[in-house]
Design an enzyme around this catalytic site. Structure first.
Site, PDB file in Angstrom:
ATOM      1  N   LYS A 194       0.863  -1.175   0.000  1.00  0.00           N
ATOM      2  CA  LYS A 194       0.000   0.000   0.000  1.00  0.00           C
ATOM      3  C   LYS A 194       0.905   1.232   0.000  1.00  0.00           C
ATOM      4  CE  LYS A 194      -3.557   2.504   2.508  1.00  0.00           C
ATOM      5  NZ  LYS A 194      -4.543   2.501   3.582  1.00  0.00           N
ATOM      6  N   ARG A 204     -10.745   9.946   1.765  1.00  0.00           N
ATOM      7  CA  ARG A 204     -10.554  10.681   3.028  1.00  0.00           C
ATOM      8  C   ARG A 204     -11.629  11.755   3.183  1.00  0.00           C
ATOM      9  NH1 ARG A 204      -3.905  11.185   2.867  1.00  0.00           N
ATOM     10  NH2 ARG A 204      -3.506   8.944   2.807  1.00  0.00           N
ATOM     11  N   LYS A 216       1.467  10.019   5.658  1.00  0.00           N
ATOM     12  CA  LYS A 216       1.527   8.603   6.032  1.00  0.00           C
ATOM     13  C   LYS A 216       2.794   7.930   5.505  1.00  0.00           C
ATOM     14  CE  LYS A 216      -3.470   8.074   6.638  1.00  0.00           C
ATOM     15  NZ  LYS A 216      -4.628   7.160   6.493  1.00  0.00           N
ATOM     16  N   GLU A 232       7.391  -6.998   1.690  1.00  0.00           N
ATOM     17  CA  GLU A 232       6.078  -6.969   2.340  1.00  0.00           C
ATOM     18  C   GLU A 232       5.290  -8.238   2.021  1.00  0.00           C
ATOM     19  OE1 GLU A 232       4.921  -4.921   4.494  1.00  0.00           O
ATOM     20  OE2 GLU A 232       6.051  -3.062   4.307  1.00  0.00           O
ATOM     21  N   LYS A 247      -2.207  -1.576  -3.746  1.00  0.00           N
ATOM     22  CA  LYS A 247      -3.064  -0.387  -3.702  1.00  0.00           C
ATOM     23  C   LYS A 247      -2.210   0.859  -3.825  1.00  0.00           C
ATOM     24  CE  LYS A 247      -5.968   2.017  -0.461  1.00  0.00           C
ATOM     25  NZ  LYS A 247      -6.434   2.132   0.879  1.00  0.00           N
ATOM     26  N   SER A 273     -10.114   5.489  -4.786  1.00  0.00           N
ATOM     27  CA  SER A 273     -11.083   6.560  -5.007  1.00  0.00           C
ATOM     28  C   SER A 273     -10.607   7.608  -6.025  1.00  0.00           C
ATOM     29  CB  SER A 273     -11.418   7.235  -3.674  1.00  0.00           C
ATOM     30  OG  SER A 273     -10.245   7.751  -3.060  1.00  0.00           O
TER      31      SER A 273
HETATM   32  C1  PBG Z   1      -7.120   3.825   5.471  1.00  0.00           C
HETATM   33  C2  PBG Z   1      -7.577   3.508   4.104  1.00  0.00           C
HETATM   34  C3  PBG Z   1      -7.451   4.390   3.032  1.00  0.00           C
HETATM   35  C4  PBG Z   1      -8.061   3.795   1.932  1.00  0.00           C
HETATM   36  C5  PBG Z   1      -8.531   2.534   2.346  1.00  0.00           C
HETATM   37  N1  PBG Z   1      -8.211   2.365   3.705  1.00  0.00           N
HETATM   38  C6  PBG Z   1      -6.896   5.764   2.971  1.00  0.00           C
HETATM   39  C7  PBG Z   1      -5.611   6.063   3.537  1.00  0.00           C
HETATM   40  O1  PBG Z   1      -4.725   5.216   3.698  1.00  0.00           O
HETATM   41  O2  PBG Z   1      -5.434   7.241   3.877  1.00  0.00           O
HETATM   42  C8  PBG Z   1      -8.150   4.445   0.601  1.00  0.00           C
HETATM   43  C9  PBG Z   1      -9.119   3.894  -0.369  1.00  0.00           C
HETATM   44  C10 PBG Z   1      -9.453   4.786  -1.505  1.00  0.00           C
HETATM   45  O3  PBG Z   1      -8.851   5.861  -1.736  1.00  0.00           O
HETATM   46  O4  PBG Z   1     -10.376   4.408  -2.242  1.00  0.00           O
HETATM   47  N2  PBG Z   1      -6.743   2.878   6.341  1.00  0.00           N
END
Ligand code: PBG
Length: 322
Positions: A194, A204, A216, A232, A247, A273
């Site tokens: 990720k 968010r 992050k 990982e 992701k 998203s």
């Molecule tokens: C957070 C989480 C995120 C998404 C899924 N779980 C956002 C982040 O890490 O800030 C993002 C999914 C998306 O953008 O569709 N634990």
């Protein structure tokens, strides 16, 4: 010319005959944002066509999906600011609306697959996936919080838990906590690679979960790195993950391919998203045609090596096939 590749493209039937990659609705997972309350269907402005849903509205949407053979859902809670604290306590609280909704969905639609989100950020007053101490994320103090959250989610009836936090060692800790609590049959879909991506913005917005300070980057991966994804992947597999996820998806197709070549576990890709929002914005502007661009996008994620695709387009794809 002896060799004319165009011969294999000369009719629709022949094109279908030689098609290498197929995408079906069974391989898709649809993300849903949940809120406490009733009669709520609030559109996320940066992700048109996606809503924060209360239980009744979520049931309605899931019913529509199930009737089109879309059976898999990943659920995220949009939590009121006043319920958030440093330790993300509400995440495993007995009265947590997210856990209650999951149980109700599972009771009404036992044939569906429900995937959870294991991470502190929806519940954290710091908006981080880990526990913030003196401005830093404390990896090891985060782990028991995630373990507890995981057990609460298993108890609620989630089929698969999705640790999205990127703390080191969390898959092992969650696996152990689940087994100890008698949930050896609850699966883990680990967010393996990720990345610290700019493409999570609309998500968010939906959850109001952006970090209050900092970013992050000390836990999510550097978008420049690919070999690191194999570290990982090896860890998550050894710790007991049942699925490995990459992701985002579109900008990381090479990572999906790499993981697929290096594991025998099913590989999931999260088409996030911001990736969906970009395409929808272009389509709304008339610059791209959604009916063609949307299925092509999903198919190409599959071609790269994803066995499972999590996408906000899942319902539209199911509708299109129906
Ligand atoms: C957070 C989480 C995120 C998404 C899924 N779980 C956002 C982040 O890490 O800030 C993002 C999914 C998306 O953008 O569709 N634990």
């Amino acid at each position: 010319m002896n060799i004319r590749p165009r011969r294999n493209r000369k009719s629709e039937a022949i094109r279908n005959l030689v098609q290498e990659t197929h995408l079906s609705v069974e391989q898709l997972v649809y993300p849903l944002f949940l809120v406490d309350g009733k009669n709520i269907r609030a559109e996320v402005p940066s992700l048109p066509g996606n809503y924060r849903l209360s239980i009744d509205e979520a049931m309605r949407t899931i019913g529509q999906c199930v009737s089109k053979n879309l059976m898999n859902f990943i659920l995220f809670p949009s939590v009121h600011e006043k319920l958030k604290d440093k330790e993300a306590t509400y995440g495993s609280h007995a009265e947590n609306f997210y856990l209650k909704i999951a149980s109700e969905i599972k009771a009404a639609f036992p044939e569906t697959t429900l995937i959870s989100d294991v991470a502190m950020d929806p519940y954290s007053s710091d908006g981080h996936d880990g526990l913030v101490i003196d401005g830093k994320i404390d990896n090891d103090k985060t782990l028991p919080i995630l373990g507890k959250m995981a057990v609460a989610q298993a108890q609620a009836g989630f089929d698969i838990l999705g640790p999205s936090d990127m703390m080191d060692g969390r898959v092992g800790v969650i696996r152990m906590a689940l087994d100890k609590a008698g949930f050896s049959n609850t699966s883990i879909m680990s967010y393996t690679a990720k990345y610290a991506s700019a493409f999570y913005g609309p998500f968010r917005d939906a959850l109001e979960s952006a970090p209050k300070a900092g970013d992050k980057k000390t836990y999510q991966m550097n978008p420049a790195n690919k070999r690191e994804a194999l570290i990982e992947a090896a860890l998550d597999s050894a710790e007991g993950a049942d699925y490995l996820m990459v992701k985002p998806a579109l900008n990381y197709l090479d990572v999906i391919h790499l993981i697929k070549e290096n594991t025998n576990l099913p590989v999931a890709a999260y088409h996030v998203s911001g990736e969906c929002a970009m395409l929808m914005a272009a389509c709304k502007n008339g610059w791209l045609n959604y009916d063609y661009a949307m299925p092509e996008t999903l198919l190409c994620i599959k071609r790269a090596g994803a066995d499972i695709i999590i996408s906000y387009f899942a319902k539209d794809f199911a509708d299109m096939l129906a």
